[in-house]
Design an enzyme around this catalytic site. Structure first.
Site, PDB file in Angstrom:
ATOM      1  N   ASP A  99       0.848  -1.190   0.000  1.00 28.67           N
ATOM      2  CA  ASP A  99       0.000   0.000   0.000  1.00 28.67           C
ATOM      3  C   ASP A  99       0.886   1.242   0.000  1.00 28.67           C
ATOM      4  O   ASP A  99       1.897   1.301   0.712  1.00 28.67           O
ATOM      5  CB  ASP A  99      -0.907   0.006   1.228  1.00 28.67           C
ATOM      6  CG  ASP A  99      -2.082   0.959   1.064  1.00 28.67           C
ATOM      7  OD1 ASP A  99      -2.517   1.170  -0.084  1.00 28.67           O
ATOM      8  OD2 ASP A  99      -2.572   1.483   2.071  1.00 28.67           O
ATOM      9  N   HIS A 138      -3.586  14.349   0.770  1.00 25.00           N
ATOM     10  CA  HIS A 138      -3.721  13.512   1.962  1.00 25.00           C
ATOM     11  C   HIS A 138      -2.487  13.632   2.845  1.00 25.00           C
ATOM     12  O   HIS A 138      -2.589  13.815   4.075  1.00 25.00           O
ATOM     13  CB  HIS A 138      -3.939  12.058   1.542  1.00 25.00           C
ATOM     14  CG  HIS A 138      -3.950  11.088   2.686  1.00 25.00           C
ATOM     15  ND1 HIS A 138      -4.930  11.075   3.654  1.00 25.00           N
ATOM     16  CD2 HIS A 138      -3.085  10.089   3.028  1.00 25.00           C
ATOM     17  CE1 HIS A 138      -4.682  10.110   4.531  1.00 25.00           C
ATOM     18  NE2 HIS A 138      -3.557   9.511   4.177  1.00 25.00           N
ATOM     19  N   GLU A 142     -10.098   4.243   4.173  1.00 26.87           N
ATOM     20  CA  GLU A 142      -9.301   5.008   3.225  1.00 26.87           C
ATOM     21  C   GLU A 142      -9.757   4.625   1.825  1.00 26.87           C
ATOM     22  O   GLU A 142      -9.696   3.445   1.440  1.00 26.87           O
ATOM     23  CB  GLU A 142      -7.807   4.728   3.401  1.00 26.87           C
ATOM     24  CG  GLU A 142      -7.264   5.289   4.697  1.00 26.87           C
ATOM     25  CD  GLU A 142      -5.759   5.182   4.834  1.00 26.87           C
ATOM     26  OE1 GLU A 142      -5.203   5.870   5.708  1.00 26.87           O
ATOM     27  OE2 GLU A 142      -5.142   4.419   4.058  1.00 26.87           O
ATOM     28  N   GLU A 172      -9.297   4.128  -1.810  1.00 25.19           N
ATOM     29  CA  GLU A 172      -8.107   3.904  -2.622  1.00 25.19           C
ATOM     30  C   GLU A 172      -8.473   3.185  -3.923  1.00 25.19           C
ATOM     31  O   GLU A 172      -9.599   2.710  -4.102  1.00 25.19           O
ATOM     32  CB  GLU A 172      -7.079   3.058  -1.865  1.00 25.19           C
ATOM     33  CG  GLU A 172      -6.610   3.669  -0.553  1.00 25.19           C
ATOM     34  CD  GLU A 172      -5.384   2.975   0.002  1.00 25.19           C
ATOM     35  OE1 GLU A 172      -4.674   2.299  -0.779  1.00 25.19           O
ATOM     36  OE2 GLU A 172      -5.146   3.099   1.225  1.00 25.19           O
ATOM     37  N   ASP A 219      -8.953   0.624   2.450  1.00 24.25           N
ATOM     38  CA  ASP A 219      -7.914   0.266   3.416  1.00 24.25           C
ATOM     39  C   ASP A 219      -8.405   0.651   4.810  1.00 24.25           C
ATOM     40  O   ASP A 219      -8.120   1.734   5.315  1.00 24.25           O
ATOM     41  CB  ASP A 219      -6.615   0.995   3.052  1.00 24.25           C
ATOM     42  CG  ASP A 219      -5.490   0.705   4.020  1.00 24.25           C
ATOM     43  OD1 ASP A 219      -5.497  -0.388   4.611  1.00 24.25           O
ATOM     44  OD2 ASP A 219      -4.611   1.568   4.187  1.00 24.25           O
ATOM     45  N   ARG A 247      -7.144   3.909  13.709  1.00 29.41           N
ATOM     46  CA  ARG A 247      -6.235   5.039  13.913  1.00 29.41           C
ATOM     47  C   ARG A 247      -5.595   5.063  15.296  1.00 29.41           C
ATOM     48  O   ARG A 247      -4.442   5.503  15.440  1.00 29.41           O
ATOM     49  CB  ARG A 247      -6.981   6.353  13.665  1.00 29.41           C
ATOM     50  CG  ARG A 247      -7.550   6.524  12.272  1.00 29.41           C
ATOM     51  CD  ARG A 247      -6.474   6.503  11.221  1.00 29.41           C
ATOM     52  NE  ARG A 247      -7.016   6.811   9.891  1.00 29.41           N
ATOM     53  CZ  ARG A 247      -6.332   6.704   8.768  1.00 29.41           C
ATOM     54  NH1 ARG A 247      -5.077   6.293   8.800  1.00 29.41           N
ATOM     55  NH2 ARG A 247      -6.886   6.993   7.609  1.00 29.41           N
ATOM     56  N   GLN A 276      -2.954   2.355  15.283  1.00 27.17           N
ATOM     57  CA  GLN A 276      -1.885   2.806  14.388  1.00 27.17           C
ATOM     58  C   GLN A 276      -1.019   3.878  15.049  1.00 27.17           C
ATOM     59  O   GLN A 276       0.217   3.857  14.936  1.00 27.17           O
ATOM     60  CB  GLN A 276      -2.499   3.344  13.100  1.00 27.17           C
ATOM     61  CG  GLN A 276      -1.497   3.827  12.069  1.00 27.17           C
ATOM     62  CD  GLN A 276      -2.177   4.437  10.844  1.00 27.17           C
ATOM     63  OE1 GLN A 276      -3.403   4.514  10.772  1.00 27.17           O
ATOM     64  NE2 GLN A 276      -1.381   4.868   9.881  1.00 27.17           N
ATOM     65  N   LYS A 301      -3.605  -1.721  10.442  1.00 25.13           N
ATOM     66  CA  LYS A 301      -4.008  -1.840   9.040  1.00 25.13           C
ATOM     67  C   LYS A 301      -4.286  -3.286   8.622  1.00 25.13           C
ATOM     68  O   LYS A 301      -5.030  -3.513   7.668  1.00 25.13           O
ATOM     69  CB  LYS A 301      -2.889  -1.302   8.133  1.00 25.13           C
ATOM     70  CG  LYS A 301      -2.590   0.173   8.305  1.00 25.13           C
ATOM     71  CD  LYS A 301      -3.524   1.010   7.478  1.00 25.13           C
ATOM     72  CE  LYS A 301      -3.041   2.443   7.390  1.00 25.13           C
ATOM     73  NZ  LYS A 301      -3.897   3.257   6.512  1.00 25.13           N
ATOM     74  N   THR A 354      -8.688  -5.494   4.402  1.00 26.51           N
ATOM     75  CA  THR A 354      -8.638  -4.613   3.245  1.00 26.51           C
ATOM     76  C   THR A 354      -9.704  -5.109   2.280  1.00 26.51           C
ATOM     77  O   THR A 354      -9.669  -6.267   1.867  1.00 26.51           O
ATOM     78  CB  THR A 354      -7.261  -4.655   2.557  1.00 26.51           C
ATOM     79  OG1 THR A 354      -6.242  -4.308   3.491  1.00 26.51           O
ATOM     80  CG2 THR A 354      -7.217  -3.709   1.375  1.00 26.51           C
ATOM     81  N   GLU A 402      -9.386  12.789   7.868  1.00 24.60           N
ATOM     82  CA  GLU A 402      -9.311  14.120   7.267  1.00 24.60           C
ATOM     83  C   GLU A 402     -10.657  14.826   7.284  1.00 24.60           C
ATOM     84  O   GLU A 402     -10.736  16.028   7.538  1.00 24.60           O
ATOM     85  CB  GLU A 402      -8.838  14.000   5.820  1.00 24.60           C
ATOM     86  CG  GLU A 402      -7.432  13.453   5.651  1.00 24.60           C
ATOM     87  CD  GLU A 402      -7.170  13.084   4.215  1.00 24.60           C
ATOM     88  OE1 GLU A 402      -6.715  13.949   3.454  1.00 24.60           O
ATOM     89  OE2 GLU A 402      -7.450  11.919   3.843  1.00 24.60           O
TER      90      GLU A 402
END
Length: 404
Positions: free
Chosen positions: A117, A124, A191, A193, A225, A229, A232, A245, A249, A352
């Site tokens: 990834d 971002h 996320e 993607e 993804d 948080r 992480q 993560k 997925t 975000e």
């Protein structure tokens, strides 16, 4: 509506023809299918019925054989499929081999080999930098404009669209906490993607140049993804993403061949730093893709990230991930990294969109900073196609279920 009579302008018309793997109604057997409108063609059965030499690639329980067959075979099979679903002389033979999309079971379409990834959106990366490194002179890390940053993920937890996502548990520690605690993530994120699927392998020790992208990469799909948080944030220094993560997925059940996206090729954003020769795509064909993505939470669209803004292209990512001699395998999957545009409405993660939880989203069913149990996240997208027709990408949906 009969499958041959797909309305003009349907994003899944004969100009598209994405590949997947399905089980017909009442059966557990898997076979390669091609989507046309709201139907799925049993591609292997069609190949046999028409005496096609491509039956050995299509009458399979996965796309693996087709992926490994290479670019010439990909183009030949696509031309044949287009003829089978458009030429009136084939209609009597082929039409009984279609199944309504709503009645089939869709599966992960290929065996995922390795998973990588990336982190290719400047918007971002700058947003994350502003949130977590507010005192740094530049919101980007010093290496960001010189190479596509990425990490190796876990291929065994790549799941097909529609698979529930169990809320992960792990260690987390807020800045003010004296010690870490263990439990379900309370900051579960997504996320948005795009994933690229490798077909033809490469030799160990021999890098793949920029110009080799179309020879090795079969197609693309939407990818979510999922990210814990809080897990992480506590684990990622100094080695980067791990348990935050690796739990899931999600990818689309449909792989759109690159040949279906020729009209969507665009130049990437202007580069601000001189690139080393192996990444310098000056003079190469346009490496970006104009994909228009939508992110919905419980059916409510919260963001529309534009893939055309991605700083690093899929060809550059492939070149970088093999420049040290690492080899490709059939079924390798690599993600673009979160797709985010320059405006608030174009951010591809809740991190975000809510600015790390500071600004909750207002949804019809209540406010959200991060995902709650029962939330359903759906990614969908389209790209410009021939003669103004849209090319639809298969959606990715996942529902969050509680930690056990």
């Amino acid at each position: 509506m009969p499958p041959f009579d797909v309305p003009e302008g349907d994003p899944f018309g004969p100009h598209n023809l994405p590949y997947g793997v399905f089980s017909p109604p009442g059966s557990s057997e898997r076979t390669v299918g091609v989507r046309l409108g709201d139907h799925v063609l049993d591609a292997g059965a069609a190949a046999h019925a028409l005496g096609s030499p491509y039956a050995s690639l299509l009458a399979r329980p996965s796309l693996d054989a087709l992926l490994a067959a290479g670019r010439t075979a990909w183009s030949d099979v696509r031309r044949a499929l287009t003829a089978w679903v458009t030429v009136p002389a084939h209609r009597e033979t082929v039409e009984p081999l279609f199944h309504p999309l709503s009645e089939v079971t869709l599966h992960l379409p290929f065996a995922v080999a390795d998973y990588v990834d990336f982190y290719a959106s400047e918007n971002h990366a700058r947003n994350v930098g502003r949130m977590f490194r507010p005192d740094a002179p530049d919101s980007l890390t010093p290496n960001w404009k010189h190479l596509p940053i990425g990490y190796h993920g876990r291929s065994g937890t790549v799941v097909v669209s529609g698979t529930d996502v169990v809320r992960p548990s792990g260690q987390r520690k807020a800045p003010a906490d004296p010690a870490p605690v263990f439990g379900p993530s309370v900051r579960l994120d997504i996320e948005a993607e795009v994933g690229f699927v490798v077909g033809v392998p490469s030799e160990l020790g021999r890098p793949v140049p920029l110009g080799g992208f179309r020879d090795h990469v079969f197609g693309l799909c939407l990818l979510n993804d999922w990210s814990a948080r809080d897990v992480q944030a506590w684990e990622y220094v100094p080695l980067g993403p791990f348990l935050g993560k690796s739990f899931a997925t999600s990818v689309s059940a449909w792989i759109t061949p690159l040949d279906a996206l020729d009209e969507a090729r665009v130049a990437p954003p202007k580069r601000t730093h001189e690139l080393l020769p192996y990444l310098d795509d000056t003079g190469e064909e346009p490496g970006g893709y104009d994909l228009r993505i939508s992110v919905a939470v419980n059916g409510h669209v919260v963001s529309e990230p534009p893939f055309s803004t991605m700083y690093w292209t899929a060809a550059q990512q492939l070149a970088h991930m093999t420049v040290n001699g690492a080899s490709l395998r059939t079924g390798d999957l690599y993600g673009s990294g979160t797709v985010s545009g320059p405006t608030e409405r174009e951010r591809g993660s809740l991190l975000e969109l809510t600015w790390n939880g500071r600004d909750p989203l207002e949804l019809p069913d209540g406010k959200r900073t991060f995902l709650e149990d029962g939330d359903v996240v759906t990614l969908s997208a389209w790209a410009p196609g021939p003669d103004g027709v849209r090319v639809g990408l298969g959606e990715v949906t996942g529902r969050v279920v509680p930690a056990p």
